[in-house]
Design a protein around this motif. Structure first.
Motif, short mmCIF file in Angstrom:
data_model
loop_
_atom_site.label_atom_id
_atom_site.label_comp_id
_atom_site.label_asym_id
_atom_site.label_seq_id
_atom_site.Cartn_x
_atom_site.Cartn_y
_atom_site.Cartn_z
N VAL A 79 -60.59 42.73 -33.76
CA VAL A 79 -59.54 43.42 -33.03
C VAL A 79 -58.87 44.39 -34.00
CG1 VAL A 79 -57.36 43.15 -31.78
CG2 VAL A 79 -59.17 41.46 -31.50
N GLY A 80 -58.56 45.59 -33.53
CA GLY A 80 -57.93 46.59 -34.38
C GLY A 80 -56.44 46.37 -34.52
N PHE A 81 -55.95 46.48 -35.76
CA PHE A 81 -54.54 46.38 -36.07
C PHE A 81 -54.13 47.62 -36.85
CE2 PHE A 81 -55.51 42.07 -35.10
CZ PHE A 81 -54.33 41.49 -34.67
N GLY A 138 -50.35 53.41 -42.43
CA GLY A 138 -50.99 54.26 -41.43
C GLY A 138 -52.49 54.06 -41.32
N THR A 139 -52.96 52.91 -41.75
CA THR A 139 -54.40 52.61 -41.71
C THR A 139 -54.71 51.59 -40.62
OG1 THR A 139 -54.08 50.96 -43.43
CG2 THR A 139 -54.78 53.14 -44.14
N ILE A 140 -55.96 51.60 -40.19
CA ILE A 140 -56.43 50.64 -39.19
C ILE A 140 -57.27 49.58 -39.91
CG2 ILE A 140 -57.94 50.31 -37.19
CD1 ILE A 140 -57.05 53.06 -36.24
N HIS A 141 -57.05 48.34 -39.51
CA HIS A 141 -57.81 47.23 -40.08
C HIS A 141 -58.36 46.40 -38.94
CE1 HIS A 141 -56.37 47.91 -44.19
NE2 HIS A 141 -55.29 48.34 -43.59
N TRP A 142 -59.58 45.91 -39.11
CA TRP A 142 -60.23 45.09 -38.09
C TRP A 142 -60.17 43.64 -38.52
CZ3 TRP A 142 -61.34 47.31 -33.61
CH2 TRP A 142 -61.34 48.70 -33.58
N VAL A 143 -59.70 42.78 -37.60
CA VAL A 143 -59.46 41.38 -37.91
C VAL A 143 -60.13 40.51 -36.86
CG1 VAL A 143 -57.65 39.64 -38.25
CG2 VAL A 143 -57.24 42.00 -38.95
N ASP A 144 -60.69 39.40 -37.29
CA ASP A 144 -61.26 38.41 -36.39
C ASP A 144 -60.12 37.83 -35.54
OD1 ASP A 144 -62.22 36.09 -35.16
OD2 ASP A 144 -63.34 35.43 -36.92
N LEU A 158 -47.93 37.13 -36.24
CA LEU A 158 -47.71 38.57 -36.37
C LEU A 158 -46.37 38.81 -37.04
CD1 LEU A 158 -48.92 39.81 -32.89
CD2 LEU A 158 -50.08 40.04 -35.06
N PRO A 159 -46.26 39.89 -37.76
CA PRO A 159 -47.32 40.82 -38.10
C PRO A 159 -48.34 40.20 -39.05
CG PRO A 159 -45.17 41.57 -38.94
CD PRO A 159 -44.96 40.28 -38.27
N MET A 160 -49.58 40.69 -38.94
CA MET A 160 -50.67 40.20 -39.79
C MET A 160 -50.55 40.84 -41.17
SD MET A 160 -52.79 38.13 -38.22
CE MET A 160 -54.26 38.32 -39.19
N PRO A 161 -51.05 40.15 -42.20
CA PRO A 161 -51.02 40.75 -43.53
C PRO A 161 -52.07 41.85 -43.68
CG PRO A 161 -51.99 38.56 -43.64
CD PRO A 161 -51.53 38.77 -42.22
N ASN A 162 -51.69 42.92 -44.33
CA ASN A 162 -52.61 43.99 -44.66
C ASN A 162 -53.49 43.49 -45.80
OD1 ASN A 162 -53.77 46.25 -46.00
ND2 ASN A 162 -52.25 47.59 -45.06
N PRO A 163 -54.81 43.50 -45.65
CA PRO A 163 -55.67 42.97 -46.71
C PRO A 163 -55.60 43.77 -48.01
CG PRO A 163 -56.99 43.96 -44.99
CD PRO A 163 -55.58 43.96 -44.50
N ASP A 164 -55.16 45.03 -47.94
CA ASP A 164 -55.07 45.85 -49.14
C ASP A 164 -53.76 45.63 -49.90
OD1 ASP A 164 -57.53 46.96 -48.44
OD2 ASP A 164 -56.58 48.60 -47.33
N THR A 165 -52.66 45.42 -49.17
CA THR A 165 -51.35 45.31 -49.83
C THR A 165 -50.79 43.90 -49.84
OG1 THR A 165 -50.10 45.73 -47.79
CG2 THR A 165 -50.80 47.67 -49.07
N GLY A 166 -51.27 43.06 -48.92
CA GLY A 166 -50.74 41.71 -48.80
C GLY A 166 -49.46 41.64 -47.98
N GLN A 167 -48.88 42.78 -47.63
CA GLN A 167 -47.66 42.80 -46.83
C GLN A 167 -47.99 42.55 -45.36
OE1 GLN A 167 -46.19 46.78 -47.85
NE2 GLN A 167 -44.36 45.75 -48.64
#
Length: 115
Positions: A41-43, A49-55, A62-71
């Motif tokens: 699912v897209g988040f 401002g980036t899109i991440h796909w999560v199982d 929510l909010p889900m953590p950004n895999p790049d920043t951890g936030q």
């Protein structure tokens, strides 16, 4: 003659209808598989401002953590007329994320992707 027969057998006719409806319901329910979820699912990250796909089976809070920043800055989005918007159901989270939100208009909820 037929009407007289139907009036005499009204109870039987109602019983047959009830059994048929019940049988149809049982067949419908027993034929269902588990719900089918999309593989991802897209988040949208309100901070980057980036899109991440999560199982979807891993989306617990929510909010889900950004895999790049951890936030925890990822919210579900939806597309309408070629534009991205934070999903209506999750727009309240923008108040919580107001300090880090740099990519979602708080009035229109439109997402501005990073360039």
């Amino acid at each position: 003659m037929i009407l007289g027969f139907l009036e005499q057998k009204k109870g039987l006719a109602i019983g047959i209808i009830v059994v048929c409806v019940a049988a149809a319901g049982v067949m419908n329910l027993s034929g269902r598989d588990e719900p089918v979820f999309p593989p991802e699912v897209g988040f949208f990250c309100v901070a980057t401002g980036t899109i991440h796909w999560v199982d979807p089976m891993k989306t617990t809070t929510l909010p889900m953590p950004n895999p790049d920043t951890g936030q925890r800055t990822l919210l579900p989005y939806e597309m309408e007329d070629g534009k991205l918007y934070i999903h209506e159901r999750y727009r309240g989270y923008l108040q919580i994320l107001s300090e880090v939100n740099k990519h979602v208009d708080p009035e229109t909820f439109e997402c501005k992707r990073a360039e």
